[in-house]
Design a protein around this motif. Structure first.
Motif, PDB file in Angstrom:
ATOM      1  N   ALA A 270       5.338   0.115   4.785  1.00 17.14           N
ATOM      2  CA  ALA A 270       4.729   0.966   5.945  1.00 17.14           C
ATOM      3  C   ALA A 270       4.222   2.243   5.676  1.00 17.14           C
ATOM      4  CB  ALA A 270       5.888   1.154   6.894  1.00 17.14           C
ATOM      5  N   ASN A 271       3.235   2.173   4.479  1.00 16.33           N
ATOM      6  CA  ASN A 271       2.726   3.288   3.930  1.00 16.33           C
ATOM      7  C   ASN A 271       1.079   3.288   4.054  1.00 16.33           C
ATOM      8  OD1 ASN A 271       5.129   4.973   3.005  1.00 16.33           O
ATOM      9  ND2 ASN A 271       5.333   2.919   2.054  1.00 16.33           N
ATOM     10  N   ALA A 272       0.679   4.335   4.209  1.00 19.45           N
ATOM     11  CA  ALA A 272      -0.944   4.266   3.963  1.00 19.45           C
ATOM     12  C   ALA A 272      -1.267   3.958   2.742  1.00 19.45           C
ATOM     13  CB  ALA A 272      -1.536   5.468   4.568  1.00 19.45           C
ATOM     14  N   ARG A 273      -2.031   3.016   2.505  1.00 20.41           N
ATOM     15  CA  ARG A 273      -2.603   2.701   0.909  1.00 20.41           C
ATOM     16  C   ARG A 273      -4.185   2.753   0.810  1.00 20.41           C
ATOM     17  NH1 ARG A 273       2.000   3.889  -1.466  1.00 20.41           N
ATOM     18  NH2 ARG A 273       3.913   2.582  -1.023  1.00 20.41           N
ATOM     19  N   THR A 274      -4.606   3.260  -0.397  1.00 16.95           N
ATOM     20  CA  THR A 274      -6.195   2.703  -0.817  1.00 16.95           C
ATOM     21  C   THR A 274      -6.154   1.669  -1.706  1.00 16.95           C
ATOM     22  OG1 THR A 274      -6.341   5.305  -0.366  1.00 16.95           O
ATOM     23  CG2 THR A 274      -8.071   4.194  -1.796  1.00 16.95           C
ATOM     24  N   PHE A 275      -7.095   0.855  -1.208  1.00 17.96           N
ATOM     25  CA  PHE A 275      -7.428  -0.252  -2.207  1.00 17.96           C
ATOM     26  C   PHE A 275      -8.895  -0.004  -2.628  1.00 17.96           C
ATOM     27  CE2 PHE A 275      -4.333  -3.134  -0.138  1.00 17.96           C
ATOM     28  CZ  PHE A 275      -3.194  -2.633  -0.552  1.00 17.96           C
ATOM     29  N   THR A 276      -9.125   0.045  -4.046  1.00 17.55           N
ATOM     30  CA  THR A 276     -10.623   0.609  -4.622  1.00 17.55           C
ATOM     31  C   THR A 276     -10.975  -0.505  -5.407  1.00 17.55           C
ATOM     32  OG1 THR A 276      -9.752   3.037  -4.903  1.00 17.55           O
ATOM     33  CG2 THR A 276     -11.580   2.324  -5.991  1.00 17.55           C
ATOM     34  N   ILE A 277     -12.372  -0.632  -4.859  1.00 13.39           N
ATOM     35  CA  ILE A 277     -13.299  -1.657  -5.745  1.00 13.39           C
ATOM     36  C   ILE A 277     -13.866  -1.072  -6.793  1.00 13.39           C
ATOM     37  CG2 ILE A 277     -15.184  -3.232  -5.642  1.00 13.39           C
ATOM     38  CD1 ILE A 277     -14.960  -3.540  -2.759  1.00 13.39           C
ATOM     39  N   ASP A 278     -13.448  -1.671  -8.042  1.00  7.36           N
ATOM     40  CA  ASP A 278     -13.848  -0.672  -9.125  1.00  7.36           C
ATOM     41  C   ASP A 278     -15.305  -0.947  -9.642  1.00  7.36           C
ATOM     42  OD1 ASP A 278     -13.627   0.966 -11.344  1.00  7.36           O
ATOM     43  OD2 ASP A 278     -12.076  -0.527 -12.571  1.00  7.36           O
ATOM     44  N   SER A 279     -15.905   0.128 -10.487  1.00  9.49           N
ATOM     45  CA  SER A 279     -17.370   0.149 -10.571  1.00  9.49           C
ATOM     46  C   SER A 279     -17.878  -1.157 -11.599  1.00  9.49           C
ATOM     47  CB  SER A 279     -17.713   1.371 -11.306  1.00  9.49           C
ATOM     48  OG  SER A 279     -17.087   1.370 -12.547  1.00  9.49           O
ATOM     49  N   ASN A 280     -19.077  -1.264 -11.696  1.00  4.97           N
ATOM     50  CA  ASN A 280     -19.745  -2.588 -12.211  1.00  4.97           C
ATOM     51  C   ASN A 280     -19.439  -2.066 -13.842  1.00  4.97           C
ATOM     52  OD1 ASN A 280     -21.414  -5.098 -12.419  1.00  4.97           O
ATOM     53  ND2 ASN A 280     -22.398  -3.451 -14.032  1.00  4.97           N
ATOM     54  N   ALA A 281     -19.486  -0.867 -14.041  1.00  5.61           N
ATOM     55  CA  ALA A 281     -19.499  -0.382 -15.541  1.00  5.61           C
ATOM     56  C   ALA A 281     -18.013  -0.483 -16.126  1.00  5.61           C
ATOM     57  CB  ALA A 281     -19.634   1.137 -15.578  1.00  5.61           C
ATOM     58  N   ASN A 282     -16.979  -0.768 -15.196  1.00  3.09           N
ATOM     59  CA  ASN A 282     -15.411  -0.839 -15.692  1.00  3.09           C
ATOM     60  C   ASN A 282     -15.363  -2.469 -15.173  1.00  3.09           C
ATOM     61  OD1 ASN A 282     -15.012   1.923 -16.211  1.00  3.09           O
ATOM     62  ND2 ASN A 282     -14.436   2.282 -14.089  1.00  3.09           N
ATOM     63  N   VAL A 283     -15.803  -2.804 -14.361  1.00  2.00           N
ATOM     64  CA  VAL A 283     -15.444  -4.476 -14.066  1.00  2.00           C
ATOM     65  C   VAL A 283     -16.859  -5.031 -13.586  1.00  2.00           C
ATOM     66  CG1 VAL A 283     -13.924  -6.096 -12.822  1.00  2.00           C
ATOM     67  CG2 VAL A 283     -13.003  -3.792 -13.395  1.00  2.00           C
ATOM     68  N   MET A 296      -1.329  -5.594   7.323  1.00  3.99           N
ATOM     69  CA  MET A 296      -0.629  -6.189   8.045  1.00  3.99           C
ATOM     70  C   MET A 296       0.625  -4.905   8.792  1.00  3.99           C
ATOM     71  SD  MET A 296      -1.165  -9.165   8.871  1.00  3.99           S
ATOM     72  CE  MET A 296       0.337  -9.736   9.537  1.00  3.99           C
ATOM     73  N   THR A 297       0.194  -3.760   8.326  1.00  3.54           N
ATOM     74  CA  THR A 297       1.263  -2.600   8.633  1.00  3.54           C
ATOM     75  C   THR A 297       0.698  -1.655   9.788  1.00  3.54           C
ATOM     76  OG1 THR A 297       0.553  -0.955   7.007  1.00  3.54           O
ATOM     77  CG2 THR A 297       2.193  -2.656   6.069  1.00  3.54           C
ATOM     78  N   SER A 298       1.429  -0.927  10.341  1.00  4.04           N
ATOM     79  CA  SER A 298       0.680  -0.027  11.273  1.00  4.04           C
ATOM     80  C   SER A 298       0.068   1.215  10.589  1.00  4.04           C
ATOM     81  CB  SER A 298       1.721   0.589  12.101  1.00  4.04           C
ATOM     82  OG  SER A 298       3.022   1.165  11.233  1.00  4.04           O
ATOM     83  N   GLN A 299       0.262   1.377   9.235  1.00  3.04           N
ATOM     84  CA  GLN A 299      -0.347   2.474   8.501  1.00  3.04           C
ATOM     85  C   GLN A 299      -1.768   1.822   8.065  1.00  3.04           C
ATOM     86  OE1 GLN A 299       1.002   5.472   8.522  1.00  3.04           O
ATOM     87  NE2 GLN A 299       2.509   4.514   9.840  1.00  3.04           N
ATOM     88  N   VAL A 300      -2.796   2.613   8.052  1.00  2.12           N
ATOM     89  CA  VAL A 300      -4.327   2.067   7.663  1.00  2.12           C
ATOM     90  C   VAL A 300      -4.244   1.860   6.023  1.00  2.12           C
ATOM     91  CG1 VAL A 300      -5.133   3.195   9.707  1.00  2.12           C
ATOM     92  CG2 VAL A 300      -4.992   4.424   7.465  1.00  2.12           C
ATOM     93  N   VAL A 301      -5.304   0.980   5.741  1.00  3.75           N
ATOM     94  CA  VAL A 301      -5.573   0.980   4.272  1.00  3.75           C
ATOM     95  C   VAL A 301      -6.972   1.319   4.292  1.00  3.75           C
ATOM     96  CG1 VAL A 301      -5.971  -0.838   2.674  1.00  3.75           C
ATOM     97  CG2 VAL A 301      -4.150  -1.303   3.981  1.00  3.75           C
ATOM     98  N   THR A 302      -7.041   2.167   3.255  1.00  2.53           N
ATOM     99  CA  THR A 302      -8.608   2.620   3.003  1.00  2.53           C
ATOM    100  C   THR A 302      -9.215   1.901   1.978  1.00  2.53           C
ATOM    101  OG1 THR A 302      -7.847   4.902   3.751  1.00  2.53           O
ATOM    102  CG2 THR A 302     -10.044   4.612   2.092  1.00  2.53           C
ATOM    103  N   ILE A 303     -10.403   1.194   2.229  1.00  3.42           N
ATOM    104  CA  ILE A 303     -11.193   0.365   1.287  1.00  3.42           C
ATOM    105  C   ILE A 303     -12.189   1.153   0.597  1.00  3.42           C
ATOM    106  CG2 ILE A 303     -12.340  -1.600   0.830  1.00  3.42           C
ATOM    107  CD1 ILE A 303     -11.162  -2.607   3.173  1.00  3.42           C
ATOM    108  N   ALA A 304     -11.993   1.715  -0.675  1.00  2.00           N
ATOM    109  CA  ALA A 304     -12.914   2.624  -1.348  1.00  2.00           C
ATOM    110  C   ALA A 304     -13.475   1.968  -2.504  1.00  2.00           C
ATOM    111  CB  ALA A 304     -12.188   3.863  -1.782  1.00  2.00           C
ATOM    112  N   ILE A 305     -14.774   2.749  -3.090  1.00  4.46           N
ATOM    113  CA  ILE A 305     -15.309   1.996  -3.910  1.00  4.46           C
ATOM    114  C   ILE A 305     -15.753   3.314  -5.024  1.00  4.46           C
ATOM    115  CG2 ILE A 305     -17.807   2.494  -3.046  1.00  4.46           C
ATOM    116  CD1 ILE A 305     -18.460  -0.228  -4.349  1.00  4.46           C
TER     117      ILE A 305
END
Length: 347
Positions: A270-283, A296-305
């Motif tokens: 139950a914690n806000a998390r950030t999931f990041t899509i890595d750059s093409n230079a790295n992956v 699935m939690t009440s805390q938002v997930v930030t999708i970043a790049i």
């Protein structure tokens, strides 16, 4: 008994076996004889008693020719003993009782033999011998064995043995180079540390000419004999029959192995998390890579790049996105550095 009118000459003599006169028995020039031994003696100028002759031995000969019937003196071959028949030493002496061949008499110390014919020895042992030729005449060796010992080549060895196979040079155990070998039925179960499991009857593994089969992980192919498995071209990857779940309960940056997977934020975190899509230079994800995000939690997930560009489907806006509880979003890589994302609960 002396003849009539002649005065007999009688020498100093003895009848005792092996009796030899001493120098006091004789005067200079006087002779003595042992009539039992058949030996004649005289006293020399130094006062020593010397033996002149003996019926039992021949001590000095300048030149003698041996005929088939006896001894004949010869002056034409002074110092040479020629044999025309049988050479015999009689009266218990030692020497040759029969002879063969021609040439000089051989003494027992360091002799030099000139082309002798050895004949067939019945037994004997040679030791410390050099220069003895190996030929087919050596008893107990076959012709091919003798040929190999004389010239130890691979071809001669093959001719000498009876259970060889193949042809060419000998092969030794360390780093051999085999030229088009026929392996036959192998009993080994490993080749270069690769374990082979023998099938009950037989199997076939075919790799097309000039092609390479590489496996970087364990591979198991299952199916029936009627199943045909066709893989995509070499530039593509084999996909999943389902979507594997990668559960993350902390801030997370995607990796290459996440291609085709769902990054899952479980209800237990139950914690806000950030999931990041890595750059093409790295992956360097391939174009068309799909990443799915579930919260699935009440805390938002930030999708970043990171340094690449991610568009929101429908509006075209760029930047990070927020995924609410029970939300699901899918991001697809369109070009080397651009992605587009859409989903439910995504803002």
């Amino acid at each position: 008994m002396a003849q009539a009118t002649y005065t007999p000459i009688s020498l100093y003599y003895s009848t005792t076996v092996s009796a030899v006169p001493v120098n006091t028995n004789l005067v200079n020039g006087e002779l003595a004889i042992n009539i039992t031994d058949g030996k004649l003696f005289y006293k020399d100028n130094l006062g020593a008693v010397q033996t002149i002759a003996s019926k039992a031995s021949l001590t000095s000969v300048d030149s003698i020719s041996f005929g088939t019937t006896g001894l004949t003196p010869s002056t034409a071959t002074t110092g040479v003993v020629s044999v025309a028949g049988t050479l015999v030493v009689a009266n218990g002496g030692t020497g040759v009782t029969s002879s063969t061949g021609t040439g000089s008499v051989v003494l027992n110390t360091s002799p030099t033999f000139v082309t002798p014919v050895l004949g067939t020895p019945s037994s004997g042992t040679l030791s410390s011998c050099t220069g003895l030729p190996i030929s087919t005449g050596v008893s107990g060796l076959g012709a091919n064995v003798a040929t190999f010992l004389g010239t130890p080549s691979a071809a001669n060895l093959a001719a000498a043995v009876t259970e060889e196979t193949g042809s060419g040079d000998l092969v030794f155990a360390t780093s051999p180079t085999l030229v088009t070998p026929v392996l036959g039925v192998a009993s080994a179960t490993t080749v270069n540390k690769v374990t082979l499991t023998a099938p009950a009857t037989g199997s076939t593994l075919t790799i097309a000419d000039g092609k390479t089969l590489t496996a970087s992980n364990s591979i198991t192919l299952a199916g029936t004999d009627s199943t045909t498995m066709t893989f995509p071209p070499a530039s593509a990857s084999v996909g999943y029959l389902n979507v594997p779940i990668n559960s993350q309960s902390a801030a997370y940056t995607t990796v290459l192995a996440d291609s085709g997977k769902a990054i899952f934020h479980p209800s237990t975190d139950a914690n806000a998390r950030t999931f990041t899509i890595d750059s093409n230079a790295n992956v360097a994800y391939a174009t068309g890579t799909v990443l799915t995000f579930i919260n699935m939690t009440s805390q938002v997930v930030t999708i970043a790049i990171t340094s690449d560009t991610m568009y929101l489907a429908g509006t075209g806006t760029t930047g990070s996105r927020t995924l609410a509880q029970y939300g699901m979003a899918t991001a697809i890589k369109m070009t080397t550095t651009t992605w587009i994302i859409s989903g439910s609960g995504l803002t």
